[in-house]
Design a protein around this motif. Sequence first.
Motif, PDB file in Angstrom:
ATOM      1  N   ARG F  34       0.807  -1.213   0.000  1.00 50.75           N
ATOM      2  CA  ARG F  34       0.000   0.000   0.000  1.00 50.75           C
ATOM      3  C   ARG F  34       0.842   1.265   0.000  1.00 50.75           C
ATOM      4  NH1 ARG F  34      -3.197  -0.173   4.872  1.00 50.75           N
ATOM      5  NH2 ARG F  34      -3.683   1.936   4.211  1.00 50.75           N
ATOM      6  N   ARG F  36       2.933   4.018  -1.778  1.00 50.77           N
ATOM      7  CA  ARG F  36       3.079   4.559  -3.134  1.00 50.77           C
ATOM      8  C   ARG F  36       3.857   5.868  -3.085  1.00 50.77           C
ATOM      9  NH1 ARG F  36      -2.887   5.054  -5.345  1.00 50.77           N
ATOM     10  NH2 ARG F  36      -3.354   4.931  -3.110  1.00 50.77           N
ATOM     11  N   ILE F  38       5.487   9.002  -5.643  1.00 52.47           N
ATOM     12  CA  ILE F  38       5.728   9.630  -6.946  1.00 52.47           C
ATOM     13  C   ILE F  38       7.148  10.182  -6.944  1.00 52.47           C
ATOM     14  CG2 ILE F  38       5.095  11.538  -8.482  1.00 52.47           C
ATOM     15  CD1 ILE F  38       2.229  11.302  -7.530  1.00 52.47           C
ATOM     16  N   LEU F  64       2.495  13.547   1.508  1.00 49.18           N
ATOM     17  CA  LEU F  64       1.237  14.282   1.502  1.00 49.18           C
ATOM     18  C   LEU F  64       0.573  14.072   2.868  1.00 49.18           C
ATOM     19  CD1 LEU F  64      -0.379  13.769  -2.004  1.00 49.18           C
ATOM     20  CD2 LEU F  64       1.430  15.301  -1.267  1.00 49.18           C
ATOM     21  N   PRO F  65      -0.139  15.088   3.371  1.00 45.92           N
ATOM     22  CA  PRO F  65      -0.793  14.922   4.671  1.00 45.92           C
ATOM     23  C   PRO F  65      -1.747  13.736   4.693  1.00 45.92           C
ATOM     24  CG  PRO F  65      -0.898  17.211   3.969  1.00 45.92           C
ATOM     25  CD  PRO F  65      -0.313  16.447   2.825  1.00 45.92           C
ATOM     26  N   GLY F  66      -2.415  13.472   3.571  1.00 43.80           N
ATOM     27  CA  GLY F  66      -3.393  12.397   3.530  1.00 43.80           C
ATOM     28  C   GLY F  66      -2.781  11.007   3.390  1.00 43.80           C
ATOM     29  N   ALA F  67      -1.443  10.924   3.344  1.00 43.19           N
ATOM     30  CA  ALA F  67      -0.792   9.629   3.105  1.00 43.19           C
ATOM     31  C   ALA F  67      -0.841   8.711   4.300  1.00 43.19           C
ATOM     32  CB  ALA F  67       0.663   9.853   2.686  1.00 43.19           C
ATOM     33  N   THR F  68      -1.097   9.273   5.468  1.00 41.59           N
ATOM     34  CA  THR F  68      -1.120   8.455   6.680  1.00 41.59           C
ATOM     35  C   THR F  68      -2.432   8.649   7.423  1.00 41.59           C
ATOM     36  OG1 THR F  68      -0.119  10.276   7.898  1.00 41.59           O
ATOM     37  CG2 THR F  68       1.376   8.580   7.079  1.00 41.59           C
ATOM     38  N   SER F  69      -2.720   7.708   8.270  1.00 43.60           N
ATOM     39  CA  SER F  69      -3.876   7.819   9.153  1.00 43.60           C
ATOM     40  C   SER F  69      -3.360   7.667  10.571  1.00 43.60           C
ATOM     41  CB  SER F  69      -4.890   6.718   8.828  1.00 43.60           C
ATOM     42  OG  SER F  69      -5.943   6.758   9.776  1.00 43.60           O
ATOM     43  N   ARG F  71      -4.053  11.863   9.726  1.00 43.13           N
ATOM     44  CA  ARG F  71      -3.459  12.823   8.813  1.00 43.13           C
ATOM     45  C   ARG F  71      -2.154  13.392   9.382  1.00 43.13           C
ATOM     46  NH1 ARG F  71      -3.722  18.483   8.416  1.00 43.13           N
ATOM     47  NH2 ARG F  71      -3.455  19.219   6.291  1.00 43.13           N
ATOM     48  N   CYS F 113      10.774  12.963  -4.156  1.00 43.69           N
ATOM     49  CA  CYS F 113      10.083  11.730  -3.783  1.00 43.69           C
ATOM     50  C   CYS F 113       8.924  12.119  -2.886  1.00 43.69           C
ATOM     51  CB  CYS F 113      11.040  10.800  -3.046  1.00 43.69           C
ATOM     52  SG  CYS F 113      12.451  10.329  -4.072  1.00 43.69           S
ATOM     53  N   ASP F 114       7.723  12.066  -3.417  1.00 44.39           N
ATOM     54  CA  ASP F 114       6.554  12.473  -2.653  1.00 44.39           C
ATOM     55  C   ASP F 114       5.676  11.265  -2.400  1.00 44.39           C
ATOM     56  OD1 ASP F 114       6.383  15.615  -2.324  1.00 44.39           O
ATOM     57  OD2 ASP F 114       7.379  15.166  -4.212  1.00 44.39           O
ATOM     58  N   ILE F 116       2.522   9.388  -1.592  1.00 43.42           N
ATOM     59  CA  ILE F 116       1.094   9.689  -1.634  1.00 43.42           C
ATOM     60  C   ILE F 116       0.302   8.756  -0.736  1.00 43.42           C
ATOM     61  CG2 ILE F 116       1.271  10.807  -3.902  1.00 43.42           C
ATOM     62  CD1 ILE F 116      -0.091   8.382  -5.144  1.00 43.42           C
ATOM     63  N   GLU F 117       0.858   7.578  -0.447  1.00 43.73           N
ATOM     64  CA  GLU F 117       0.256   6.730   0.594  1.00 43.73           C
ATOM     65  C   GLU F 117       1.397   5.967   1.261  1.00 43.73           C
ATOM     66  OE1 GLU F 117      -3.229   4.562  -0.520  1.00 43.73           O
ATOM     67  OE2 GLU F 117      -3.653   4.017   1.555  1.00 43.73           O
TER      68      GLU F 117
END
Lengths: 238, 238, 238, 238, 238, 238
Positions: F34, F36, F38, F64-69, F71, F113-114, F116-117
């Motif tokens: 899971r 990912r 970019i 990205l802030p939304g990449a983890t839970s 946030r 390297c960003d 996204i999840e």
Amino acid sequence: MRDDGRRPADLRQASIVPGFIGAALGSALITTGRTRVICTANAEERPPSWLTSGGWVTAQYAMLPGATSPRGSRDPGGRGKEIQRLIGRGLRAAVDLRKLNGAGGPISLVCDCDVIEADGGTRTASITGAWVALSQAIDRLLAGGRIAEDPRLAPVAAVSVGLVGEGRDALLDLCYVEDAAAIVDLNVVAVQARGLVEVQGTGEHGVFSRADLDRLLDLADGGLAELFTLQARAIAGG
Amino acid sequence: MRDDGRRPADLRQASIVPGFIGAALGSALITTGRTRVICTANAEERPPSWLTSGGWVTAQYAMLPGATSPRGSRDPGGRGKEIQRLIGRGLRAAVDLRKLNGAGGPISLVCDCDVIEADGGTRTASITGAWVALSQAIDRLLAGGRIAEDPRLAPVAAVSVGLVGEGRDALLDLCYVEDAAAIVDLNVVAVQARGLVEVQGTGEHGVFSRADLDRLLDLADGGLAELFTLQARAIAGG
Amino acid sequence: MRDDGRRPADLRQASIVPGFIGAALGSALITTGRTRVICTANAEERPPSWLTSGGWVTAQYAMLPGATSPRGSRDPGGRGKEIQRLIGRGLRAAVDLRKLNGAGGPISLVCDCDVIEADGGTRTASITGAWVALSQAIDRLLAGGRIAEDPRLAPVAAVSVGLVGEGRDALLDLCYVEDAAAIVDLNVVAVQARGLVEVQGTGEHGVFSRADLDRLLDLADGGLAELFTLQARAIAGG
Amino acid sequence: MRDDGRRPADLRQASIVPGFIGAALGSALITTGRTRVICTANAEERPPSWLTSGGWVTAQYAMLPGATSPRGSRDPGGRGKEIQRLIGRGLRAAVDLRKLNGAGGPISLVCDCDVIEADGGTRTASITGAWVALSQAIDRLLAGGRIAEDPRLAPVAAVSVGLVGEGRDALLDLCYVEDAAAIVDLNVVAVQARGLVEVQGTGEHGVFSRADLDRLLDLADGGLAELFTLQARAIAGG
Amino acid sequence: MRDDGRRPADLRQASIVPGFIGAALGSALITTGRTRVICTANAEERPPSWLTSGGWVTAQYAMLPGATSPRGSRDPGGRGKEIQRLIGRGLRAAVDLRKLNGAGGPISLVCDCDVIEADGGTRTASITGAWVALSQAIDRLLAGGRIAEDPRLAPVAAVSVGLVGEGRDALLDLCYVEDAAAIVDLNVVAVQARGLVEVQGTGEHGVFSRADLDRLLDLADGGLAELFTLQARAIAGG
Amino acid sequence: MRDDGRRPADLRQASIVPGFIGAALGSALITTGRTRVICTANAEERPPSWLTSGGWVTAQYAMLPGATSPRGSRDPGGRGKEIQRLIGRGLRAAVDLRKLNGAGGPISLVCDCDVIEADGGTRTASITGAWVALSQAIDRLLAGGRIAEDPRLAPVAAVSVGLVGEGRDALLDLCYVEDAAAIVDLNVVAVQARGLVEVQGTGEHGVFSRADLDRLLDLADGGLAELFTLQARAIAGG
């Protein structure tokens, strides 16, 4: 009748004092009701690096902490950034940037809009006042031979209008209390006798129709006409 | 005779307009020659966390970019920090901080000194004007019952003096051109009829003797007396 | 008798170790009581852009977090900015900046004053120690031919004095406990045999008279004389 | 015919993938032409401190550095702040904030809009995509019993229109090349079947008339209708 | 033979002065060759908010600007962040965090490692010295009854090894010149008699084999044994 | 058997999509389980000022802030700095920097390297994916004649291994849950057929022996072989 005795299509009591800050190339104090903004315009040698030819006009916007009750922060934050970009776009629409280019190279004009007291409409007052400051600065650049041709296209001014309260009354030039009660709030920036530069309508507390928008733009037209007259008198007397 | 026609012991033309900013708890516009500073005073609920009892008085100092020629930066930098600490210390010396403590707990008064035009002496004008703003704020806290006893000890004011030019002429209330030509520059802060609060003498372009210091302090005394009168008139009329 | 057994006009036990940091062009460790400051001086190629001729001397001041109890912050804040401006002005008064100008262009000397343990008097110790570091750096610039003439005018040193406690005792070289109990605190910076550079007197907990100021300046004179001797020994031995 | 073969009133090829980021409470990838934005929506326990009742919806907007050619900066700057305020206002207009209030207190929903590739229209794509992410988050809050009533009023979407080139052709959904050539550029945000939320028209390279504005708003209407259909399909299938 | 006369498996001349900073709860000056680091350890009331039980140990690392030639920046930057995370992990591996929990709640120990002169190996010297500072702080917490049980598991120390030059010579405890010439550089952190905590091998100027890694780890073992002896002597004498 | 059904020496399901971002000079989307990321690679005209010859390769890493839970924050903080330095060193080991030097001067390649999840292993996935992006960028620089010789030495890839749980099971390619339960966690970066570039083993929750290290390095070898195959397929098909 509005709380301060105005009719819906009345501007607040307004004045522009040109040359308010002697240290600046151009300046003005604009007062509209209890809102007061000091506008100064100065020339900087270094235009943004990405400009390939022609000059530039940019704006900075801030509020003194004591301008609001309760006292505000010195950091203009996201709201300040949004406003100064609006002011900059409005001013650039009234200037032929190619003519801001003299013997010494392209010129960048910085307009500082500092709110010393805030009672609604600070962004539109900033644009209207900054034009007077900018105009005075351009006169001095021309007089000093730093630019050869007048880059002014026509005066630019701005006014706010809104649909306020349960009755959705269309009101011109909102003060803070009216702005806080507005369903829809519209800022209109226009260049005299040429057309619109910026129309920013926001429904923070509701939506609006095309008919609402037309009604508000009509109302703004009247206010802008008065502001152009006020600017002309300030520039003539400055 | 000085460039602006003053004699060595003359202050510049000065005025204080109390209540200049309606949104603030207390405020004043102080003008001395071409130097103008807007001073506002506001109460904040949260005094610094390290205070165990009593209130606090603090200051912030900044210049509008258009206040100087050439245009200045919005970042007050190290110079601004140094000045606002001086203003804060001066104001605190004129107030009994234990009495800034009401039913709602200790009160922190923030004095914002924003220079709208700068021609030398901005830090001393800030102190002199901030006292009027602070005094108005205290009057309102007393009137509103937020504090029970008047915390004011006596008015505080400040003035600059310096030894200027090759002749080392001792001059009162230096304007920018004089300040730039000063061998020694001394800022004096005093509480009326009580004594000195702060004496900051600096020899950027030379040293000074104990006799020089005495001569400058004598000169400052006269200026401070006039400024206390100006403050009293502003407070009475405010 | 003071808590640490000193008489009112006694300095604390003091020493200066020149060349304490081998990596720096000039350096010194100054110890006065439990206060210790590492001073280094280095040459930078780029003097401030606003300098048109001659070199420059500037200072940076910071405290290690472990220097105080409780542990301090790494951010020097407003207090640090105020202090490093004072150090910079003091050092510049002892140097002919026009002579900091060699074949390779003007030279900027940066003096870093890092407090490794703090027990009062860190700003004055910084100035006294930085002079030794700066002096060593200048010797090396001369030896290396980077400057042709010695820019030193005379040594600069600094000391604190204060009126302490209910008895308003005039004490030399305050340690932290005395400083916290001081009604008036005065920092004096002087260039040997030339005169005063900076006099900063502050009444945080009270006001002071012209007579108080005179008494404190007399006391400082004695301390400065001892510090000039200490510097001279360090420089001779360095 | 436009460079990419579209007619003036054509949207670019568009798609919305709901649930694109499994870690987020709600998410979507919106693609419109070569513009792609990852939108995620998450609930935060702490709504802004100034909220007295009800929840809040806010947005953050940024571009990955690799999203543009040449590579952009990681700092969203003033432009980013302006855009995220627009997105936040748009989303709030589509939600009854009073219903974002559950057993655990008021809920703040944060919508992150991160542009992974940019070819014009990133702010309008962000709004259209963020609605799908927000909607999925709200479904989960309802399913999990964290809120009792559905706070959605109706879907919100946005599109850009502009007058492009010397012919002032009115075009829907501008790509980057068209945007750069636009005389007037208008972003329209609307809530389905309710009305307009935000109208931002800007004449960076010229002014516009009331008739221009009407023509552009007509064009936007058609595009918004298609986007509402696309959203509905994504939400139904998500 | 190395430039400074050492054999490949020789440490530099090293010493640890415990209690170097009287103001800190625990402290040490570690010297290894020309590298010197001041380590202090202090207890903070507030452990990180995400800790649910037990205490914490964290580190900060910085260099004085004068520690290197040419003068360095005050901002530790990415390199400093990377190093202080390594130091923190190493120290935590030597402590039972559950026992850093006293009557007054969990305790956070902050170890500040400030490099006053840098000649290679500052991160490993920081760990070795910080253990002595931390150990002294723990002794005082135990003596003062703030914690009930000794949280120390065993001493932790660190050393660098590398393959240097064309001959890929395996050398212990690299000085700056050797570090700059290293093909591979390995930092090894170990807890005495227990095992490895951290192994960071980097081939900035080449790759390395498993056999290289084994050879370097053997070399590190000898250096670590000497450092544990040095620590023990410092703690015993402190 | 692991929670997701893998055996100890199994990689997660992985894929690399080359050319994922059309705006970038080189790019890839790497997916492993899971997680990912970019990755984009772009050429910048200005290599770091301290480079005297040859080019440079650097990396930036963010989530990205939304990449983890729950946030995450937009600020990569110390952890991000540590990771991007690791990525940069790994990539530079696979490139002959002297050959990144064309007619237009030295070239700096920036790899973003960003994430996204995020589900563990983001730093190793970043290195493996960034090589594909970098490789595509180099192909284009060669095709465009901006560099004359291929600077690639061999592919670089990275994988994580760890000792997990009470049984200290050696597992390849840890997901987040395994990583959180790891006693020892080792990141291994290698250049194909040449050797190791970076070995970072950390015992956050325990120490490790030389035998543990050997066992983990053996396990990593197998994973790296698979990743080199995956990269080769992506580059061939890109």
